[in-house]
Design a protein around this motif. Structure first.
Motif, PDB file in Angstrom:
ATOM      1  N   MET A  35      58.847   2.935  47.396  1.00 16.64           N
ATOM      2  CA  MET A  35      58.440   2.372  46.412  1.00 16.64           C
ATOM      3  C   MET A  35      58.900   3.301  45.208  1.00 16.64           C
ATOM      4  N   VAL A  36      60.010   2.931  44.337  1.00 17.28           N
ATOM      5  CA  VAL A  36      60.421   3.588  43.324  1.00 17.28           C
ATOM      6  C   VAL A  36      59.559   3.101  42.133  1.00 17.28           C
ATOM      7  N   CYS A  37      58.965   4.004  41.469  1.00 14.03           N
ATOM      8  CA  CYS A  37      58.246   3.793  40.327  1.00 14.03           C
ATOM      9  C   CYS A  37      59.295   3.732  39.259  1.00 14.03           C
ATOM     10  N   LEU A  38      59.324   2.719  38.263  1.00 13.30           N
ATOM     11  CA  LEU A  38      60.400   2.717  37.410  1.00 13.30           C
ATOM     12  C   LEU A  38      59.582   2.410  36.145  1.00 13.30           C
ATOM     13  N   SER A  39      59.891   3.341  35.015  1.00 15.77           N
ATOM     14  CA  SER A  39      59.134   3.401  33.821  1.00 15.77           C
ATOM     15  C   SER A  39      60.174   2.676  32.642  1.00 15.77           C
ATOM     16  N   GLY A  40      61.351   2.667  32.925  1.00 14.90           N
ATOM     17  CA  GLY A  40      62.047   2.434  31.869  1.00 14.90           C
ATOM     18  C   GLY A  40      62.803   3.407  31.014  1.00 14.90           C
ATOM     19  N   GLY A  41      62.557   4.566  31.697  1.00 18.79           N
ATOM     20  CA  GLY A  41      63.124   5.810  31.006  1.00 18.79           C
ATOM     21  C   GLY A  41      64.380   6.365  31.884  1.00 18.79           C
ATOM     22  N   ALA A  66      61.634  -1.536  43.982  1.00 12.71           N
ATOM     23  CA  ALA A  66      61.195  -0.936  42.564  1.00 12.71           C
ATOM     24  C   ALA A  66      60.020  -1.593  41.993  1.00 12.71           C
ATOM     25  N   VAL A  67      58.995  -0.777  41.399  1.00  9.46           N
ATOM     26  CA  VAL A  67      57.693  -1.291  40.720  1.00  9.46           C
ATOM     27  C   VAL A  67      57.769  -0.839  39.420  1.00  9.46           C
ATOM     28  N   ASN A  68      57.342  -1.545  38.632  1.00 13.14           N
ATOM     29  CA  ASN A  68      57.169  -1.229  37.191  1.00 13.14           C
ATOM     30  C   ASN A  68      55.634  -1.870  36.874  1.00 13.14           C
ATOM     31  N   LEU A  69      55.005  -0.907  36.103  1.00 11.28           N
ATOM     32  CA  LEU A  69      53.626  -1.269  35.452  1.00 11.28           C
ATOM     33  C   LEU A  69      53.651  -1.529  34.005  1.00 11.28           C
ATOM     34  N   ASP A  70      53.570  -2.855  33.845  1.00  3.43           N
ATOM     35  CA  ASP A  70      53.525  -3.479  32.391  1.00  3.43           C
ATOM     36  C   ASP A  70      51.983  -3.059  31.988  1.00  3.43           C
ATOM     37  N   GLN A  71      51.989  -2.358  31.121  1.00  2.00           N
ATOM     38  CA  GLN A  71      50.336  -1.939  30.729  1.00  2.00           C
ATOM     39  C   GLN A  71      50.001  -2.467  29.360  1.00  2.00           C
ATOM     40  N   ARG A  72      50.935  -3.633  28.895  1.00  2.00           N
ATOM     41  CA  ARG A  72      50.718  -4.526  28.011  1.00  2.00           C
ATOM     42  C   ARG A  72      50.465  -3.572  26.311  1.00  2.00           C
ATOM     43  N   GLN A  73      51.525  -2.966  26.604  1.00  3.85           N
ATOM     44  CA  GLN A  73      51.704  -1.862  25.105  1.00  3.85           C
ATOM     45  C   GLN A  73      52.125  -2.905  24.247  1.00  3.85           C
ATOM     46  N   ILE A  94      56.776  -6.623  39.464  1.00  2.00           N
ATOM     47  CA  ILE A  94      56.165  -6.127  38.108  1.00  2.00           C
ATOM     48  C   ILE A  94      54.664  -6.163  38.113  1.00  2.00           C
ATOM     49  N   GLU A  95      53.890  -5.248  37.953  1.00  2.00           N
ATOM     50  CA  GLU A  95      52.500  -5.233  37.821  1.00  2.00           C
ATOM     51  C   GLU A  95      52.026  -5.143  36.572  1.00  2.00           C
ATOM     52  N   THR A  96      51.339  -6.381  36.186  1.00  2.00           N
ATOM     53  CA  THR A  96      50.882  -6.300  34.749  1.00  2.00           C
ATOM     54  C   THR A  96      49.595  -6.120  34.736  1.00  2.00           C
TER      55      THR A  96
END
Length: 306
Positions: A35-41, A66-73, A94-96
């Motif tokens: 599982m590759v944690c993808l932040s967008g950086g 690939a996994v991204n956590l959308d923290q609702r910023q 994409i985990e929201t």
């Protein structure tokens, strides 16, 4: 300068360093689901990009998700990562979770949100890894992150502790890996430009970057500029630890030290001055040469040049 040639060299170096780190610490093995944690950086984009290249040529067969956590910023461009990952044709999730509101509610105004945000994010990603059947969780921390952590722990935590390339998660369920452990940040900056990753700003939450980490990062970059090889040697030092020459009584039994009458390969040269490379020394403000170091009388001060 041949730009294409330089870019090819950079790609080869990145793949070589990541492959070497994976091999040295057995980060990825046959049958793994990573599982590759993808932040967008830039760092996590590069991590995924390089792992995909290695996946095509590695003798071990492994999966990537690939996994991204959308923290609702507020202002987070939610479409950027899904569109990018669809274009790659790689499995992704994409985990929201609205952790942003939780942090804003709990943390007093003006206080840094990073610590609580990090804990919430970590717990969610562990759960997602379990749900996806991931055997490894890959993070995008690079060489400079590791050394910054080492110095921050020394300066402010009174611990000789860094950021390991492989460890068990704090809940004991997962193995966390850092395949970029040998990679310099400046190379990742260049690779992000070459690959034109769709970078998402990291300041959306409004938190300022930790001042202490920024200062330490600036220090490492200045050392790297003025003294080529110094930062690389710092990383090598983390792989070449001599417990008997430190001061941790838990790692070495100093109470049991006794004279043996036999030569000791790691014995302390108690009355000798510690030798330093010529590149790290100066004589009367000028860079010392090997001849300076060899011939300098005791009356001439050899001091660290910075």
């Amino acid at each position: 300068m041949d730009v294409a040639y330089e870019n090819q060299k950079l790609e080869k170096r990145l793949c070589r360093l990541v492959g070497q780190a994976i091999a040295d610490y057995r980060m990825i093995e046959d049958g793994d689901r990573v599982m590759v944690c993808l932040s967008g950086g830039k760092d996590s984009y590069a991590l995924l990009d390089i792992l995909m290249r290695l996946q095509r040529r590695a003798p071990a067969r492994f999966e990537l998700v690939a996994v991204n956590l959308d923290q609702r910023q507020p202002g987070f461009p939610a479409d950027v990562l899904p569109n990018y990952l669809k274009g790659l044709g790689i499995p992704f999730h994409i985990e929201t979770q609205d952790t942003y509101s939780i942090v804003k509610r709990v943390v007093p105004q003006g206080k840094t949100m990073c610590s609580l945000c990090s804990r919430l994010r970590r717990g969610i990603l562990y759960r997602v890894a379990r749900e996806l059947g991931a055997t490894k969780i890959a993070l995008g921390h690079h060489r400079d992150d590791i050394l910054q952590t080492l110095l921050l722990n020394m300066f402010f935590g009174a611990k000789l502790k860094g950021m390991p390339p492989k460890l068990v998660s704090d809940n004991g369920e997962h193995v966390v890996i850092r395949p970029l452990a040998y990679v310099a940040e400046k190379d990742l900056i260049r690779w992000a430009q070459v690959r034109q990753f769709p970078i998402i700003p990291c300041n959306l939450c409004g938190s300022q970057q930790h001042l202490q980490r920024k200062q330490v990062g600036d220090l490492l970059r200045e050392w790297d500029r003025r003294f080529p090889g110094r930062v690389a040697n710092m990383l090598k030092a983390l792989q070449n630890v001599v417990p008997s020459h430190l001061m941790d009584r838990q790692l070495f039994d100093f109470a049991a030290v006794r004279a043996t009458g036999r030569p000791q390969a790691e014995g302390d040269l108690a009355f000798d001055e510690e030798a330093l490379p010529a590149s790290e020394l100066s004589v009367n403000g000028q860079q010392a040469t090997e001849e300076h170091v060899r011939l300098a009388p005791r009356a001439v001060a050899l001091t660290p040049s910075d």
